[in-house]
Design an enzyme around this catalytic site. Structure first.
Site, PDB file in Angstrom:
ATOM      1  N   GLY A 258      90.138   8.844  71.815  1.00  0.00           N
ATOM      2  CA  GLY A 258      91.493   9.289  71.446  1.00  0.00           C
ATOM      3  C   GLY A 258      92.571   8.646  72.282  1.00  0.00           C
ATOM      4  O   GLY A 258      93.452   9.320  72.805  1.00  0.00           O
ATOM      5  N   ALA A 259      92.516   7.296  72.374  1.00  0.00           N
ATOM      6  CA  ALA A 259      93.466   6.597  73.260  1.00  0.00           C
ATOM      7  C   ALA A 259      94.606   5.944  72.487  1.00  0.00           C
ATOM      8  O   ALA A 259      95.311   5.098  73.015  1.00  0.00           O
ATOM      9  CB  ALA A 259      92.723   5.560  74.095  1.00  0.00           C
ATOM     10  N   SER A 260      94.806   6.342  71.220  1.00  0.00           N
ATOM     11  CA  SER A 260      95.880   5.722  70.435  1.00  0.00           C
ATOM     12  C   SER A 260      97.258   6.199  70.881  1.00  0.00           C
ATOM     13  O   SER A 260      98.254   5.526  70.656  1.00  0.00           O
ATOM     14  CB  SER A 260      95.682   6.024  68.949  1.00  0.00           C
ATOM     15  OG  SER A 260      95.468   7.402  68.743  1.00  0.00           O
ATOM     16  N   ARG A 261      97.321   7.371  71.494  1.00  0.00           N
ATOM     17  CA  ARG A 261      98.632   7.916  71.893  1.00  0.00           C
ATOM     18  C   ARG A 261      98.436   8.977  72.969  1.00  0.00           C
ATOM     19  O   ARG A 261      97.300   9.244  73.374  1.00  0.00           O
ATOM     20  CB  ARG A 261      99.378   8.483  70.685  1.00  0.00           C
ATOM     21  CG  ARG A 261      98.571   9.447  69.850  1.00  0.00           C
ATOM     22  CD  ARG A 261      99.068   9.514  68.402  1.00  0.00           C
ATOM     23  NE  ARG A 261      98.147  10.287  67.584  1.00  0.00           N
ATOM     24  CZ  ARG A 261      98.218  11.599  67.434  1.00  0.00           C
ATOM     25  NH1 ARG A 261      99.165  12.276  68.023  1.00  0.00           N
ATOM     26  NH2 ARG A 261      97.337  12.231  66.689  1.00  0.00           N
TER      27      ARG A 261
ATOM     28  N   VAL B   6      84.931  11.355  66.563  1.00  0.00           N
ATOM     29  CA  VAL B   6      83.925  11.820  67.541  1.00  0.00           C
ATOM     30  C   VAL B   6      83.027  12.912  66.969  1.00  0.00           C
ATOM     31  O   VAL B   6      81.944  13.178  67.512  1.00  0.00           O
ATOM     32  CB  VAL B   6      84.575  12.316  68.858  1.00  0.00           C
ATOM     33  CG1 VAL B   6      85.187  11.177  69.641  1.00  0.00           C
ATOM     34  CG2 VAL B   6      85.575  13.432  68.611  1.00  0.00           C
TER      35      VAL B   6
ATOM     36  N   ASN C 142      88.615  12.678  75.698  1.00  0.00           N
ATOM     37  CA  ASN C 142      90.007  13.123  75.592  1.00  0.00           C
ATOM     38  C   ASN C 142      90.394  13.535  74.170  1.00  0.00           C
ATOM     39  O   ASN C 142      91.314  14.331  73.990  1.00  0.00           O
ATOM     40  CB  ASN C 142      90.910  11.964  76.061  1.00  0.00           C
ATOM     41  CG  ASN C 142      92.352  12.160  75.674  1.00  0.00           C
ATOM     42  OD1 ASN C 142      93.064  12.966  76.275  1.00  0.00           O
ATOM     43  ND2 ASN C 142      92.801  11.470  74.642  1.00  0.00           N
TER      44      ASN C 142
ATOM     45  N   TYR D 142      91.276  26.670  68.982  1.00  0.00           N
ATOM     46  CA  TYR D 142      91.511  25.693  70.064  1.00  0.00           C
ATOM     47  C   TYR D 142      91.022  26.256  71.403  1.00  0.00           C
ATOM     48  O   TYR D 142      90.315  25.587  72.164  1.00  0.00           O
ATOM     49  CB  TYR D 142      93.004  25.379  70.111  1.00  0.00           C
ATOM     50  CG  TYR D 142      93.404  24.327  71.113  1.00  0.00           C
ATOM     51  CD1 TYR D 142      93.126  22.974  70.889  1.00  0.00           C
ATOM     52  CD2 TYR D 142      94.082  24.672  72.282  1.00  0.00           C
ATOM     53  CE1 TYR D 142      93.511  22.008  71.809  1.00  0.00           C
ATOM     54  CE2 TYR D 142      94.479  23.709  73.197  1.00  0.00           C
ATOM     55  CZ  TYR D 142      94.195  22.375  72.957  1.00  0.00           C
ATOM     56  OH  TYR D 142      94.576  21.419  73.870  1.00  0.00           O
TER      57      TYR D 142
ATOM     58  N   LYS E  22      87.987  24.823  73.788  1.00  0.00           N
ATOM     59  CA  LYS E  22      88.223  24.343  75.157  1.00  0.00           C
ATOM     60  C   LYS E  22      87.449  25.198  76.168  1.00  0.00           C
ATOM     61  O   LYS E  22      86.975  24.687  77.186  1.00  0.00           O
ATOM     62  CB  LYS E  22      89.723  24.336  75.467  1.00  0.00           C
ATOM     63  CG  LYS E  22      90.520  23.355  74.612  1.00  0.00           C
ATOM     64  CD  LYS E  22      90.106  21.908  74.868  1.00  0.00           C
ATOM     65  CE  LYS E  22      91.033  20.900  74.201  1.00  0.00           C
ATOM     66  NZ  LYS E  22      90.683  19.504  74.481  1.00  0.00           N
TER      67      LYS E  22
ATOM     68  N   ILE F 208     101.763  19.387  78.495  1.00  0.00           N
ATOM     69  CA  ILE F 208     102.069  17.994  78.835  1.00  0.00           C
ATOM     70  C   ILE F 208     102.908  17.419  77.686  1.00  0.00           C
ATOM     71  O   ILE F 208     102.624  17.689  76.514  1.00  0.00           O
ATOM     72  CB  ILE F 208     100.748  17.174  78.964  1.00  0.00           C
ATOM     73  CG1 ILE F 208      99.749  17.855  79.933  1.00  0.00           C
ATOM     74  CG2 ILE F 208     101.026  15.734  79.370  1.00  0.00           C
ATOM     75  CD1 ILE F 208     100.156  17.936  81.374  1.00  0.00           C
TER      76      ILE F 208
END
Ligand code: NDP
Length: 245
Positions: A12-15, A62, A88, A153, A157, A186
């Site tokens: 999940g590193a696109s954004r 994933v 991530n 969610y 988690k 964040i």
């Protein structure tokens, strides 16, 4: 902290946080194997190329265990190994419990919890052979506190906490450390989607009176991926401005 010659696999590193994780590890000299699901990772790739990073990007859902195993195999073919795995990738599909659709429960569980299981299972095969590795799961403060409208969610988690601790116990004798970072709020697309009323209510709960940045999370990941944390496993680091302690 240098990661020269080390291979870091980030889902999940696109954004958002994933993109910043990639940039932080590239700055530290790592080879990057990054994945994206629906968003082409052009911005991430542009930032990594400006840093002269050796990087491979592949599309990956994933939640698909076969695809997860394939991606790990591709990473090993390209870079020879996986030294650090950062799970991530994550989604939210919020709604009140009473009205939550089965598919919204399943989608969040499949990506956040099963997706992490799929990735850990695939990557440890490589890490066990070389008796070294670092796995970092990205949880959430909501996994510890709960939140109205986020039962799916929060459960996913919280599930990651159990997965992290169990994996840490299983893999400790093989010199693989497994830890979890639990970010608070964040600034990313995920939090941009919140309305102003919700954002103000959140700020009121944070003693530091500001949202965190993706770099705040990346800094914790750099530590947990480095040899400075070699005697730390099965732990949760909260990066939340004091919101939960
Ligand atoms: P974003 O929504 O900005 O980005 C999410 C990333 O996950 C994207 O790269 C997306 O890929 C990827 N992704 C989503 N579904 C899948 C899937 N099925 N398979 C593979 N990749 C997928 O989120 P953030 O950067 O804000 O969050 C990153 C992580 O941090 C998540 O796990 C989130 O739960 C956690 N977190 C975030 C907080 C925050 O305040 N932002 C707080 C606490 C935890 P694509 O766009 O290509 O589909």
């Amino acid at each position: 902290m240098t990661f020269k010659g080390k291979t870091v696999f980030i889902t999940g590193a696109s954004r958002g946080i994933g993109r910043e994780l990639a940039v932080a590890f590239a700055e530290a000299g790592a080879n990057l194997f990054i994945t994206y699901n629906r968003t082409a990772p052009e911005d991430t790739l542009a930032r990594l190329s400006a840093l002269d990073a050796d990087v491979e990007a592949v599309q990956l859902d994933v939640a698909d265990s076969t695809a997860a195993a394939d991606a790990v195999r591709k990473c090993a073919e390209r870079f020879g190994t996986v030294d650090v795995l950062i799970n991530n990738a994550g989604v939210t599909k919020d709604g009140l419990l009473m009205r939550m659709k089965d598919e919204d429960w399943d989608a969040v569980m499949d990506t956040n919890l099963k997706g992490t299981f799929n990735m850990v299972k695939a990557a440890v095969k490589i890490m066990i052979k070389k008796r070294a590795g670092k796995i970092i799961n990205i949880g959430s403060v909501i996994g510890s506190m709960g939140n109205a409208g986020q039962a799916n969610y929060s459960a996913s988690k919280a599930g990651l906490s159990g997965l992290t601790k169990s994996a840490a116990r299983e893999l400790a004798p093989r010199n693989i450390q497994v830890n979890l970072i639990a970010p608070g709020y964040i600034s990313t697309d995920m939090t941009e989607a919140l309305d102003d009323g919700t954002k103000n209510a959140i700020l009121a709960m944070i003693p530091m009176k500001k949202l965190g940045t993706p770099r705040d999370v990346a800094n914790a990941a750099l530590f947990l991926a480095s040899s400075a944390s070699d005697y730390i496993t099965g732990q949760e680091i909260h990066v939340n401005g004091g919101m939960y302690m």
